[in-house]
Scaffold this motif. Structure first.
Motif, PDB file in Angstrom:
ATOM      1  N   ILE A 163      30.064 -13.680  35.974  1.00  0.00           N
ATOM      2  CA  ILE A 163      29.369 -12.826  35.010  1.00  0.00           C
ATOM      3  C   ILE A 163      28.913 -11.587  35.768  1.00  0.00           C
ATOM      4  CG2 ILE A 163      27.427 -12.599  33.426  1.00  0.00           C
ATOM      5  CD1 ILE A 163      27.505 -15.674  33.123  1.00  0.00           C
ATOM      6  N   GLN A 164      29.369 -10.433  35.332  1.00  0.00           N
ATOM      7  CA  GLN A 164      29.002  -9.172  35.979  1.00  0.00           C
ATOM      8  C   GLN A 164      27.585  -8.754  35.569  1.00  0.00           C
ATOM      9  OE1 GLN A 164      30.892  -7.703  38.175  1.00  0.00           O
ATOM     10  NE2 GLN A 164      32.912  -8.550  37.768  1.00  0.00           N
ATOM     11  N   GLU A 165      26.996  -7.874  36.357  1.00  0.00           N
ATOM     12  CA  GLU A 165      25.721  -7.272  35.997  1.00  0.00           C
ATOM     13  C   GLU A 165      25.944  -6.295  34.838  1.00  0.00           C
ATOM     14  OE1 GLU A 165      22.625  -7.957  37.161  1.00  0.00           O
ATOM     15  OE2 GLU A 165      23.633  -9.587  38.209  1.00  0.00           O
ATOM     16  N   LYS A 207      27.283  -2.357  28.554  1.00  0.00           N
ATOM     17  CA  LYS A 207      28.242  -3.450  28.458  1.00  0.00           C
ATOM     18  C   LYS A 207      28.060  -4.390  29.642  1.00  0.00           C
ATOM     19  CE  LYS A 207      32.386  -1.860  30.877  1.00  0.00           C
ATOM     20  NZ  LYS A 207      33.831  -1.683  30.753  1.00  0.00           N
ATOM     21  N   ARG A 208      28.544  -5.616  29.457  1.00  0.00           N
ATOM     22  CA  ARG A 208      28.516  -6.626  30.508  1.00  0.00           C
ATOM     23  C   ARG A 208      29.777  -7.468  30.355  1.00  0.00           C
ATOM     24  NH1 ARG A 208      23.441 -10.702  31.719  1.00  0.00           N
ATOM     25  NH2 ARG A 208      24.044 -11.196  33.855  1.00  0.00           N
ATOM     26  N   LEU A 212      23.490 -12.124  25.377  1.00  0.00           N
ATOM     27  CA  LEU A 212      24.068 -13.458  25.203  1.00  0.00           C
ATOM     28  C   LEU A 212      24.430 -14.101  26.540  1.00  0.00           C
ATOM     29  CD1 LEU A 212      26.496 -12.859  22.182  1.00  0.00           C
ATOM     30  CD2 LEU A 212      24.274 -14.002  22.149  1.00  0.00           C
ATOM     31  N   LEU A 213      24.642 -13.278  27.553  1.00  0.00           N
ATOM     32  CA  LEU A 213      25.065 -13.796  28.863  1.00  0.00           C
ATOM     33  C   LEU A 213      23.899 -14.119  29.784  1.00  0.00           C
ATOM     34  CD1 LEU A 213      28.088 -11.412  29.543  1.00  0.00           C
ATOM     35  CD2 LEU A 213      28.034 -13.577  28.305  1.00  0.00           C
ATOM     36  N   ASP A 214      22.679 -13.767  29.387  1.00  0.00           N
ATOM     37  CA  ASP A 214      21.515 -13.926  30.268  1.00  0.00           C
ATOM     38  C   ASP A 214      21.275 -15.365  30.720  1.00  0.00           C
ATOM     39  OD1 ASP A 214      21.089 -11.219  30.131  1.00  0.00           O
ATOM     40  OD2 ASP A 214      19.419 -11.356  28.703  1.00  0.00           O
ATOM     41  N   SER A 215      21.491 -16.332  29.846  1.00  0.00           N
ATOM     42  CA  SER A 215      21.165 -17.719  30.193  1.00  0.00           C
ATOM     43  C   SER A 215      22.374 -18.503  30.710  1.00  0.00           C
ATOM     44  CB  SER A 215      20.583 -18.429  28.966  1.00  0.00           C
ATOM     45  OG  SER A 215      21.561 -18.491  27.938  1.00  0.00           O
ATOM     46  N   LEU A 216      23.495 -17.841  30.910  1.00  0.00           N
ATOM     47  CA  LEU A 216      24.715 -18.536  31.341  1.00  0.00           C
ATOM     48  C   LEU A 216      24.909 -18.459  32.849  1.00  0.00           C
ATOM     49  CD1 LEU A 216      27.096 -17.261  28.526  1.00  0.00           C
ATOM     50  CD2 LEU A 216      25.840 -19.416  28.620  1.00  0.00           C
ATOM     51  N   GLN A 217      25.666 -19.428  33.372  1.00  0.00           N
ATOM     52  CA  GLN A 217      25.930 -19.508  34.809  1.00  0.00           C
ATOM     53  C   GLN A 217      27.406 -19.794  35.047  1.00  0.00           C
ATOM     54  OE1 GLN A 217      23.582 -19.140  37.233  1.00  0.00           O
ATOM     55  NE2 GLN A 217      22.091 -18.721  35.635  1.00  0.00           N
ATOM     56  N   ALA A 273      21.985 -17.356  22.066  1.00  0.00           N
ATOM     57  CA  ALA A 273      21.757 -16.432  20.956  1.00  0.00           C
ATOM     58  C   ALA A 273      20.673 -15.437  21.313  1.00  0.00           C
ATOM     59  CB  ALA A 273      21.352 -17.219  19.713  1.00  0.00           C
ATOM     60  N   PRO A 274      20.764 -14.204  20.815  1.00  0.00           N
ATOM     61  CA  PRO A 274      19.785 -13.202  21.161  1.00  0.00           C
ATOM     62  C   PRO A 274      18.473 -13.333  20.399  1.00  0.00           C
ATOM     63  CG  PRO A 274      21.426 -12.274  19.703  1.00  0.00           C
ATOM     64  CD  PRO A 274      21.856 -13.669  20.029  1.00  0.00           C
ATOM     65  N   SER A 275      18.458 -14.099  19.321  1.00  0.00           N
ATOM     66  CA  SER A 275      17.234 -14.194  18.532  1.00  0.00           C
ATOM     67  C   SER A 275      16.746 -15.631  18.487  1.00  0.00           C
ATOM     68  CB  SER A 275      17.484 -13.674  17.110  1.00  0.00           C
ATOM     69  OG  SER A 275      18.505 -14.435  16.517  1.00  0.00           O
ATOM     70  N   ALA A 276      15.463 -15.774  18.159  1.00  0.00           N
ATOM     71  CA  ALA A 276      14.835 -17.086  18.091  1.00  0.00           C
ATOM     72  C   ALA A 276      15.224 -17.793  16.805  1.00  0.00           C
ATOM     73  CB  ALA A 276      13.316 -16.928  18.143  1.00  0.00           C
ATOM     74  N   PRO A 277      15.150 -19.126  16.773  1.00  0.00           N
ATOM     75  CA  PRO A 277      15.429 -19.847  15.543  1.00  0.00           C
ATOM     76  C   PRO A 277      14.474 -19.409  14.437  1.00  0.00           C
ATOM     77  CG  PRO A 277      15.228 -21.368  17.401  1.00  0.00           C
ATOM     78  CD  PRO A 277      14.823 -20.002  17.880  1.00  0.00           C
TER      79      PRO A 277
END
Length: 116
Positions: A12-14, A24-25, A51-56, A94-98
């Protein structure tokens, strides 16, 4: 038209923000395709970057994306533009809360809470 692929995150790029304000990312997903696995580059733009913030790297994901094409100086380019990522065996990024929980996770439920 929407497409989907499943595979393992390689990298995952910065995020990149340009002078115009465009952000973009990019993420590379390895898709098993017979003898030769494919390394597929997907880009996420503007509000989808988060969307990529919590991925590894190493996580198995399913990605929904659109194919975008354009011409520049007589040459043609294609991009795979992601708009949804689901961690396989887990929750969607997801970018938004439930809805209805004001940014908090929904309360956990036990078997006693099920009405049937």
């Amino acid at each position: 038209m929407s497409y989907e692929l499943s595979g393992k995150i390689k990298l995952i790029q910065e995020p990149q923000t340009f002078n115009s304000g465009f952000t973009k990312r990019e993420m590379v997903v390895i898709v098993e395709d017979g003898k030769y696995p494919q390394e597929i580059n997907l880009e996420f733009v503007q509000d989808k970057v988060s969307l990529l913030d919590s991925l590894q790297p190493g996580q198995e994901v399913k990605v929904n994306f659109d194919i975008r094409g354009r011409e520049y100086n007589g040459r043609y380019f294609n991009n795979l533009q992601g708009w949804r990522v689901e961690v396989l065996g887990g929750a969607a990024a997801a970018p938004s809360a439930p809805a209805g929980f004001g940014g908090e996770e929904p309360p956990p439920y036990s078997d006693d809470d099920i009405p049937f």
